[in-house]
Design an enzyme around this catalytic site. Structure first.
Site, mmCIF file in Angstrom:
data_model
loop_
_atom_site.group_PDB
_atom_site.id
_atom_site.type_symbol
_atom_site.label_atom_id
_atom_site.label_comp_id
_atom_site.label_asym_id
_atom_site.label_seq_id
_atom_site.Cartn_x
_atom_site.Cartn_y
_atom_site.Cartn_z
ATOM 1 N N ARG A 103 9.027 -60.700 47.951
ATOM 2 C CA ARG A 103 8.280 -62.002 47.745
ATOM 3 C C ARG A 103 7.701 -62.379 48.936
ATOM 4 N NH1 ARG A 103 9.524 -67.043 43.994
ATOM 5 N NH2 ARG A 103 9.075 -65.367 42.186
ATOM 6 N N HIS A 130 1.746 -61.547 40.244
ATOM 7 C CA HIS A 130 3.256 -61.574 39.718
ATOM 8 C C HIS A 130 3.551 -60.662 38.459
ATOM 9 C CE1 HIS A 130 7.267 -63.065 39.764
ATOM 10 N NE2 HIS A 130 6.939 -64.405 39.356
ATOM 11 N N GLN A 133 6.611 -61.033 36.016
ATOM 12 C CA GLN A 133 6.828 -62.274 35.124
ATOM 13 C C GLN A 133 6.102 -61.916 33.944
ATOM 14 O OE1 GLN A 133 8.040 -65.516 35.777
ATOM 15 N NE2 GLN A 133 7.491 -65.307 33.420
ATOM 16 N N ASP A 221 0.642 -72.737 34.284
ATOM 17 C CA ASP A 221 1.367 -72.821 35.540
ATOM 18 C C ASP A 221 1.377 -73.802 36.426
ATOM 19 O OD1 ASP A 221 3.242 -71.789 37.426
ATOM 20 O OD2 ASP A 221 1.747 -70.119 38.009
ATOM 21 N N CYS A 260 5.714 -69.844 33.235
ATOM 22 C CA CYS A 260 6.773 -68.928 34.062
ATOM 23 C C CYS A 260 7.661 -69.864 34.728
ATOM 24 C CB CYS A 260 6.029 -68.029 35.204
ATOM 25 S SG CYS A 260 5.087 -69.147 36.488
ATOM 26 N N ARG A 288 13.300 -62.413 32.074
ATOM 27 C CA ARG A 288 13.132 -61.753 33.383
ATOM 28 C C ARG A 288 14.122 -60.907 33.658
ATOM 29 N NH1 ARG A 288 10.162 -64.370 37.372
ATOM 30 N NH2 ARG A 288 10.523 -62.419 38.345
HETATM 31 N N1 CP Z 1 8.947 -67.369 37.707
HETATM 32 C C1 CP Z 1 9.687 -67.303 38.798
HETATM 33 O O1 CP Z 1 8.801 -66.301 39.408
HETATM 34 O O2 CP Z 1 10.458 -68.244 39.080
HETATM 35 P P1 CP Z 1 10.902 -68.272 40.798
HETATM 36 O O3 CP Z 1 9.940 -68.527 41.718
HETATM 37 O O4 CP Z 1 12.263 -69.239 40.609
HETATM 38 O O5 CP Z 1 11.566 -66.801 40.982
HETATM 39 N N1 NVA Z 2 1.895 -69.569 40.660
HETATM 40 C C1 NVA Z 2 3.441 -69.720 41.258
HETATM 41 C C2 NVA Z 2 4.051 -68.852 40.418
HETATM 42 C C3 NVA Z 2 5.284 -69.492 41.066
HETATM 43 C C4 NVA Z 2 6.815 -68.413 40.078
HETATM 44 C C5 NVA Z 2 3.328 -69.780 42.731
HETATM 45 O O1 NVA Z 2 2.963 -68.653 42.995
HETATM 46 O O2 NVA Z 2 4.183 -70.612 43.323
#
Ligand code: CP
Ligand code: NVA
Length: 303
Positions: A103, A130, A133, A221, A260, A288
């Site tokens: 990540r 992502h 997700q 989101d 999400c 997930r």
């Molecule tokens: N939705 C999601 O990816 O959550 P986290 O940021 O908690 O991993």
């Molecule tokens: N769009 C958000 C998603 C988090 C799971 C981010 O990138 O922070």
């Protein structure tokens, strides 16, 4: 060929379908108390350059329930945080483990990790996409609404990483995708062009009412993603894009609401919607776990 899971633009629709179907079977197995150690002795290294609750815990539990192990690493604690290259990091960590997840901010960094890794690499979120997700989102949608094919998904809010993966998945799997957002926060043109070149039915509008009219699911989101500069400017641009009861009424009566998470009640969604009867956000979060297991099995050539 190493099976990386980096972005839907690099995966066939049939493979995505295989992964989602497997996630559904694994969910049934878990509910029946059936576990199988298909990943015995396998190790996953997860590198986080950003915070995570769902991705971190679901991947770790997925590995444990499949008989393997996961190691969570904070990017700053690695030598990566002191300037060791991503390519050397990839070459070293892939000597220890069977699969990696990253990540990070830039999608190019994820690609660089994959290019230099001798084991599969999974996208645990980048600023571009992502995909993990959206596997969970599709499983959740189909559990409630039946096949995604020909249905209409409405996205209200920022045209961000999660929206990009939805646009790609909608195109590959054959549903309509409408996004309502301020013009300056529209999804990247290259994603929309990629989708339209493949026959994707993608509508971009500034009107939330237009996007949600007759939709089968309404999704939003957070207004400010991790690493976004200028949060205040984004919040003021996105104020007219809140999902509330009025907006939900414009969708089909049985439409579901998805997010999400993490969510900010009173910003992108009101509490009555996210905590109400149409909301499936906690099933989505649970899914997930099942989706992560399926991705791991796919990457390791077991699926
Ligand atoms: N939705 C999601 O990816 O959550 P986290 O940021 O908690 O991993
Ligand atoms: N769009 C958000 C998603 C988090 C799971 C981010 O990138 O922070």
């Amino acid at each position: 060929m190493i099976r990386h899971f980096l972005d839907f633009s690099e995966i066939d629709a049939a493979e995505i379908r295989k992964i989602i179907a497997c996630a559904g079977w694994l969910k049934q197995d878990r509910k029946a108390g059936r576990f199988s150690a298909q990943l015995a002795n396998k190790k996953l290294a997860m590198i986080f350059e950003k915070n995570s609750t769902r991705t971190r815990v679901s991947f770790e539990v997925a590995m444990l329930e499949l008989g393997g192990q996961a190691i969570a690493l904070n990017g700053n604690d690695l030598q990566l945080g002191r300037g060791e290259s991503i390519s050397d990091t990839a070459k070293v960590i892939s000597r220890y483990v069977d699969v990696m997840m990253l990540r990070c901010h830039s999608h190019e960094k994820l690609q660089e990790l994959a290019k230099n890794s001798s084991v599969p690499v999974i996208n645990g979120l980048t600023e571009f996409s992502h995909p993990c997700q959206i596997l969970a989102d599709i499983l959740t949608f189909e559990e409630n609404m039946g096949s995604l094919v020909g249905k209409t998904i409405a996205w209200v809010g920022d045209g961000n990483n999660v929206a990009h993966s939805w646009i790609q998945a909608a195109t590959l799997l054959g549903c309509n995708f409408r996004i309502a957002c301020p013009t300056s926060l529209a999804p990247l043109p290259k994603v929309v062009e990629w989708a339209r070149a493949r026959g994707g039915n993608i509508v971009i509008t500034t009107s939330p009412e237009e996007a949600v009219a007759g939709a089968n699911a309404v999704i939003t989101d957070t207004w400010v993603s991790m690493g976004d500069p200028d949060a205040d400017a984004k919040i003021s641009l996105l104020k007219p894009y809140q999902v509330n009861a009025e907006i939900m009424k414009k969708a089909t009566p049985d439409a579901i609401f998805m997010h999400c998470l993490p969510a900010h009640r009173g910003e992108e969604v009101t509490a009555d919607v996210i905590d109400g009867g149409q909301s499936k956000v906690f099933d989505e979060a649970e899914n997930r776990l099942h989706a992560q297991k399926a991705v791991l099995l796919w990457c390791l050539g077991i699926l």
